[in-house]
Design a protein around this motif. Structure first.
Motif, PDB file in Angstrom:
ATOM      1  N   ALA A 225       0.848  -1.121  -0.054  1.00 19.05           N
ATOM      2  CA  ALA A 225       0.161   0.050  -0.113  1.00 19.05           C
ATOM      3  C   ALA A 225       0.886   1.171  -0.034  1.00 19.05           C
ATOM      4  O   ALA A 225       2.048   1.189   0.626  1.00 19.05           O
ATOM      5  CB  ALA A 225      -0.953  -0.088   1.391  1.00 19.05           C
ATOM      6  N   GLY A 226       0.166   2.197  -0.421  1.00 17.37           N
ATOM      7  CA  GLY A 226       1.120   3.655  -0.580  1.00 17.37           C
ATOM      8  C   GLY A 226       1.070   4.170   1.040  1.00 17.37           C
ATOM      9  O   GLY A 226       0.402   3.950   1.794  1.00 17.37           O
ATOM     10  N   PRO A 227       2.298   5.152   1.198  1.00 18.11           N
ATOM     11  CA  PRO A 227       2.370   5.797   2.511  1.00 18.11           C
ATOM     12  C   PRO A 227       1.095   6.426   3.263  1.00 18.11           C
ATOM     13  O   PRO A 227       1.118   6.358   4.249  1.00 18.11           O
ATOM     14  CB  PRO A 227       3.481   6.660   2.086  1.00 18.11           C
ATOM     15  CG  PRO A 227       3.503   6.800   0.933  1.00 18.11           C
ATOM     16  CD  PRO A 227       3.214   5.503   0.068  1.00 18.11           C
ATOM     17  N   ALA A 228       0.403   6.850   2.292  1.00 20.49           N
ATOM     18  CA  ALA A 228      -0.919   7.480   2.766  1.00 20.49           C
ATOM     19  C   ALA A 228      -1.907   6.518   3.103  1.00 20.49           C
ATOM     20  O   ALA A 228      -3.119   6.974   3.773  1.00 20.49           O
ATOM     21  CB  ALA A 228      -1.368   8.493   1.736  1.00 20.49           C
ATOM     22  N   GLU A 229      -1.716   5.329   2.763  1.00 20.40           N
ATOM     23  CA  GLU A 229      -2.870   4.284   3.216  1.00 20.40           C
ATOM     24  C   GLU A 229      -2.554   3.389   4.316  1.00 20.40           C
ATOM     25  O   GLU A 229      -3.319   2.984   5.098  1.00 20.40           O
ATOM     26  CB  GLU A 229      -2.710   3.385   2.030  1.00 20.40           C
ATOM     27  CG  GLU A 229      -3.451   4.080   0.730  1.00 20.40           C
ATOM     28  CD  GLU A 229      -3.512   3.154  -0.440  1.00 20.40           C
ATOM     29  OE1 GLU A 229      -4.254   3.087  -1.275  1.00 20.40           O
ATOM     30  OE2 GLU A 229      -2.484   2.475  -0.745  1.00 20.40           O
ATOM     31  N   GLY A 230      -0.912   3.358   4.874  1.00 24.67           N
ATOM     32  CA  GLY A 230      -0.471   2.826   6.013  1.00 24.67           C
ATOM     33  C   GLY A 230      -0.721   3.735   6.960  1.00 24.67           C
ATOM     34  O   GLY A 230      -0.436   4.848   6.891  1.00 24.67           O
ATOM     35  N   TYR A 231      -1.326   3.142   8.283  1.00 20.85           N
ATOM     36  CA  TYR A 231      -1.551   4.326   9.351  1.00 20.85           C
ATOM     37  C   TYR A 231      -0.061   4.807   9.678  1.00 20.85           C
ATOM     38  O   TYR A 231       1.006   4.387   9.866  1.00 20.85           O
ATOM     39  CB  TYR A 231      -2.030   3.250  10.396  1.00 20.85           C
ATOM     40  CG  TYR A 231      -2.073   4.030  12.031  1.00 20.85           C
ATOM     41  CD1 TYR A 231      -2.835   5.099  11.940  1.00 20.85           C
ATOM     42  CD2 TYR A 231      -1.601   3.503  13.053  1.00 20.85           C
ATOM     43  CE1 TYR A 231      -3.273   6.004  13.007  1.00 20.85           C
ATOM     44  CE2 TYR A 231      -1.811   4.096  14.330  1.00 20.85           C
ATOM     45  CZ  TYR A 231      -2.351   5.342  14.180  1.00 20.85           C
ATOM     46  OH  TYR A 231      -2.838   6.161  15.599  1.00 20.85           O
ATOM     47  N   ARG A 232      -0.162   6.235   9.747  1.00 22.60           N
ATOM     48  CA  ARG A 232       1.087   7.056   9.990  1.00 22.60           C
ATOM     49  C   ARG A 232       2.259   6.336   9.168  1.00 22.60           C
ATOM     50  O   ARG A 232       3.389   6.523   9.671  1.00 22.60           O
ATOM     51  CB  ARG A 232       1.433   6.643  11.573  1.00 22.60           C
ATOM     52  CG  ARG A 232       0.184   7.278  12.497  1.00 22.60           C
ATOM     53  CD  ARG A 232       0.138   8.557  12.976  1.00 22.60           C
ATOM     54  NE  ARG A 232      -0.921   9.003  13.278  1.00 22.60           N
ATOM     55  CZ  ARG A 232      -1.164   9.145  14.797  1.00 22.60           C
ATOM     56  NH1 ARG A 232      -0.340   8.822  15.594  1.00 22.60           N
ATOM     57  NH2 ARG A 232      -2.416   9.796  15.053  1.00 22.60           N
ATOM     58  N   GLY A 233       2.046   6.286   7.716  1.00 22.14           N
ATOM     59  CA  GLY A 233       3.207   6.053   7.072  1.00 22.14           C
ATOM     60  C   GLY A 233       3.585   4.485   7.023  1.00 22.14           C
ATOM     61  O   GLY A 233       4.674   4.160   6.152  1.00 22.14           O
ATOM     62  N   LYS A 234       2.980   3.595   7.818  1.00 20.37           N
ATOM     63  CA  LYS A 234       3.508   2.399   7.952  1.00 20.37           C
ATOM     64  C   LYS A 234       3.415   1.575   6.547  1.00 20.37           C
ATOM     65  O   LYS A 234       2.382   1.857   5.895  1.00 20.37           O
ATOM     66  CB  LYS A 234       2.677   1.735   9.133  1.00 20.37           C
ATOM     67  CG  LYS A 234       3.141  -0.093   9.254  1.00 20.37           C
ATOM     68  CD  LYS A 234       2.078  -0.546  10.430  1.00 20.37           C
ATOM     69  CE  LYS A 234       2.558  -1.945  10.680  1.00 20.37           C
ATOM     70  NZ  LYS A 234       1.748  -2.662  11.456  1.00 20.37           N
ATOM     71  N   ALA A 235       4.401   0.676   6.359  1.00 11.47           N
ATOM     72  CA  ALA A 235       4.411   0.070   4.995  1.00 11.47           C
ATOM     73  C   ALA A 235       3.663  -1.293   5.297  1.00 11.47           C
ATOM     74  O   ALA A 235       3.850  -2.140   6.441  1.00 11.47           O
ATOM     75  CB  ALA A 235       5.933  -0.522   4.720  1.00 11.47           C
TER      76      ALA A 235
END
Ligand SMILES: [Zn+2]
Length: 273
Positions: free
Chosen positions: A134-144
């Motif tokens: 997922a993109g960085p805006a989709e993972g919570y607080r930028g999580k991969a």
């Protein structure tokens, strides 16, 4: 355990205005009153752990019986009575643990992971090289976070529609982000050993997250609680957010089914485990 979103929604009881057509019919007034009493008070263990009330599950129950009316209204009781009657259960409009168990089992029955586990099998993890990130805006607080490609595509369709239909989500950048997705069996085993809780409700030794089909999605928190806390106060607050209510109503159309004990846990059911 992840930190709570800074702008977490507060725990709001069911304070939506009661539509006129939720107020009747009169013959369900007594059932509505009993449901209202039970909503926050009844002692039961629907998931093997003692808890009070069924407010946390009221969006799920409403969706199952086909009503948008609040759970303490006569119209809700009527819808419940009709559903119970079709199921051959006591049909006076009061939610019983038998009725809830029937609903819960039906929801579990939609999850291929549950069926496979029921046969005593723990599914293998998918080939990690085939997972999508997922993109960085989709993972919570930028999580991969990684998952099967079909899951990411369905998640994106679902969240785009939710954000369009719920403008209030725009003020909370964390809402509907993914805080956990694919977790390798090795990672989960290490976490199990570290936390010393491998068989509990929340830390199964064979987690659905190993399939690449399960997503943990931010649906809000009670103030001060992390996004994955199974604390009853937290679960109750989550269950009343517009984001969670929207998912309960709509996620199935995108292929996702909730594990109702954890408002954040959703499994994509359109692909074999
Ligand atoms: Zn989960």
């Amino acid at each position: 355990v992840l930190p709570a979103p800074s702008d977490a929604p507060t725990a709001t009881p069911d304070s939506r205005p009661v539509a006129a057509d939720c107020a009747g019919p009169d013959r369900y007034l007594a059932a509505a009153r009993e449901n209202r009493n039970n909503l926050d008070l009844i002692a039961w263990s629907p998931f093997g752990r003692a808890e009070r009330g069924w407010r946390t599950y009221s969006p799920f129950v409403g969706q199952t019986i086909g009503t948008d009316c609040p759970p303490d209204t006569p119209r809700f009781a009527e819808a419940l009575a009709n559903w119970s009657s079709r199921q051959g259960l006591r049909a006076d409009g009061v939610l019983t643990s038998d009725a809830f168990l029937r609903m819960k089992n039906a929801a579990h029955g939609l999850r291929p992971f549950v069926a496979v586990r029921g046969r005593g099998v723990c599914p293998d993890a998918p080939d990690e090289r085939r997972l999508a990130t997922a993109g960085p805006a989709e993972g919570y607080r930028g999580k991969a976070v990684q998952m099967r490609p079909a899951v990411l595509a369905a998640y994106r369709r679902m969240v785009a529609d939710a954000r369009r239909e719920l403008p209030e989500l725009r003020s909370d950048p964390d809402m509907l982000d993914i805080f956990s997705a694919y977790r390798s069996p090795a990672y989960d085993a290490a976490r199990c050993a570290r936390d010393g809780n491998c068989q509990g409700i929340t830390r199964a030794s064979c987690s659905p997250h190993r399939t690449g089909l399960a997503l943990d999605i931010v649906v809000g928190t009670a103030p001060g609680h992390p996004v994955d806390s199974t604390n009853d106060v937290n679960r109750r607050a989550m269950s009343q957010t517009p984001a969670y209510r929207w998912l309960v109503k709509n996620a199935r159309r995108y292929g996702f089914v909730n594990y109702v004990f954890e408002p954040w846990h959703w499994e994509y059911v359109e692909e074999p485990v």
